[in-house]
Scaffold this motif. Sequence first.
Motif, PDB file in Angstrom:
ATOM      1  N   MET A   1       0.854  -1.181   0.000  1.00 29.17           N
ATOM      2  CA  MET A   1       0.000   0.000   0.000  1.00 29.17           C
ATOM      3  C   MET A   1       0.896   1.238   0.000  1.00 29.17           C
ATOM      4  N   VAL A   2       0.849   2.002  -1.070  1.00 26.82           N
ATOM      5  CA  VAL A   2       1.662   3.219  -1.174  1.00 26.82           C
ATOM      6  C   VAL A   2       0.787   4.358  -1.682  1.00 26.82           C
ATOM      7  N   GLU A   3       1.295   5.567  -1.514  1.00 25.73           N
ATOM      8  CA  GLU A   3       0.599   6.727  -2.075  1.00 25.73           C
ATOM      9  C   GLU A   3       0.986   6.845  -3.538  1.00 25.73           C
ATOM     10  N   VAL A   4       0.033   6.598  -4.428  1.00 29.30           N
ATOM     11  CA  VAL A   4       0.330   6.509  -5.860  1.00 29.30           C
ATOM     12  C   VAL A   4       0.352   7.895  -6.492  1.00 29.30           C
ATOM     13  N   ALA A   5       1.494   8.213  -7.143  1.00 28.22           N
ATOM     14  CA  ALA A   5       1.580   9.440  -7.953  1.00 28.22           C
ATOM     15  C   ALA A   5       1.048   9.135  -9.344  1.00 28.22           C
ATOM     16  N   ASP A   6       1.610   8.093  -9.977  1.00 27.23           N
ATOM     17  CA  ASP A   6       1.013   7.521 -11.187  1.00 27.23           C
ATOM     18  C   ASP A   6       1.572   6.114 -11.369  1.00 27.23           C
ATOM     19  N   THR A   7       0.912   5.319 -12.192  1.00 30.44           N
ATOM     20  CA  THR A   7       1.322   3.910 -12.366  1.00 30.44           C
ATOM     21  C   THR A   7       2.102   3.698 -13.660  1.00 30.44           C
ATOM     22  N   VAL A   8       2.469   4.793 -14.335  1.00 33.30           N
ATOM     23  CA  VAL A   8       3.159   4.681 -15.624  1.00 33.30           C
ATOM     24  C   VAL A   8       4.508   3.987 -15.440  1.00 33.30           C
ATOM     25  N   GLY A   9       4.730   2.940 -16.208  1.00 32.88           N
ATOM     26  CA  GLY A   9       6.020   2.250 -16.179  1.00 32.88           C
ATOM     27  C   GLY A   9       6.232   1.322 -15.001  1.00 32.88           C
ATOM     28  N   ALA A  10       5.227   1.216 -14.113  1.00 36.11           N
ATOM     29  CA  ALA A  10       5.405   0.365 -12.923  1.00 36.11           C
ATOM     30  C   ALA A  10       5.605  -1.100 -13.318  1.00 36.11           C
ATOM     31  N   GLY A  11       4.824  -1.553 -14.289  1.00 37.18           N
ATOM     32  CA  GLY A  11       4.950  -2.939 -14.744  1.00 37.18           C
ATOM     33  C   GLY A  11       6.306  -3.223 -15.374  1.00 37.18           C
ATOM     34  N   ASP A  12       6.829  -2.244 -16.112  1.00 36.03           N
ATOM     35  CA  ASP A  12       8.149  -2.416 -16.740  1.00 36.03           C
ATOM     36  C   ASP A  12       9.251  -2.478 -15.686  1.00 36.03           C
ATOM     37  N   SER A  13       9.112  -1.679 -14.622  1.00 36.61           N
ATOM     38  CA  SER A  13      10.118  -1.716 -13.547  1.00 36.61           C
ATOM     39  C   SER A  13      10.050  -3.052 -12.799  1.00 36.61           C
TER      40      SER A  13
END
Length: 294
Positions: free
Chosen positions: A237-249
């Motif tokens: 559980m984190v404070e999400v700024a955006d999810t862009v590129g999360a899957g790639d990381s």
Amino acid sequence: MNDIDMVVGMGEALWDVLPEGKKIGGAPANFAYHVSQFGLPSCVVSAVGADALGKEIVENFTSKGLNQLIAEVPYPTGTVQVEIDQAGVPQYEIKENVAWDNIPWTKQLESLAARTKAVCFGSLAQRNVVSRNTINRFLDAMPGKGDSFVVFDVNLRQGFYNKEILCNSMKRCNILKINDEELVTVSRMFGYPGIDLQDKCWILLGKYNLKMLILTCGINGSYVFTPGNVSFYPTPMVEVADTVGAGDSFTAAFIASLLKGKSVVEAHSLAVHTSAYVCTKNGAMPILPPQLTD
């Protein structure tokens, strides 16, 4: 590491054109950049046009110290028009017949393939026959298929996929990465819609003789299936700024960990925490903290 040491992200390099401005997009660069943060040699393979947008992509990657084999081709640099609808949901229009659809096969690519220990490719970059053939030739030119990691990261966008491309890619990879929504679509396409998600994963693992299958389920955690075993981690559980590129990381951290000799469970843990960290930052390529990369 020996001279077969390179980790490659292959496919689309483009600009996401958002209401507030443009951002560099494309899974291959995100993947390669994060692999490099774990101290492994990596390279992004794509194509751009002979235009200002293409020049800017190359300059951006250079400024990040990212190795690149980016061909300049007589097509416009790729863009994705992102519109936000009244409900706040983004709608994407991925422009067709652009540079990354036309990645040429070159001598440089052939010699890069001969050094490649791990590669990540997706379905989107295979919508056009030119890039699809280049990706397949690259996979054919890699050494030691048994020791290499060939990651197919499914990315179903608009109508840019079909059963034949998905089937061929699953046959060619030894690690399949897919999310829960994509798994439902693929299962319908392949004719086993009525069983639960985990059973679908076991079927794909066996049918395509995979080393691993990674299933990500957003806030509901992620799974790594290997023959006879499954690893599950809840999503932090984190404070999400955006999810862009999360899957790639996630993919980058996982593969980097395996290449460093870590177990599947250790690699899965690092991938989950890396992905969660990227969600707390804006953009796809934040600098990762030492507690993740050391």
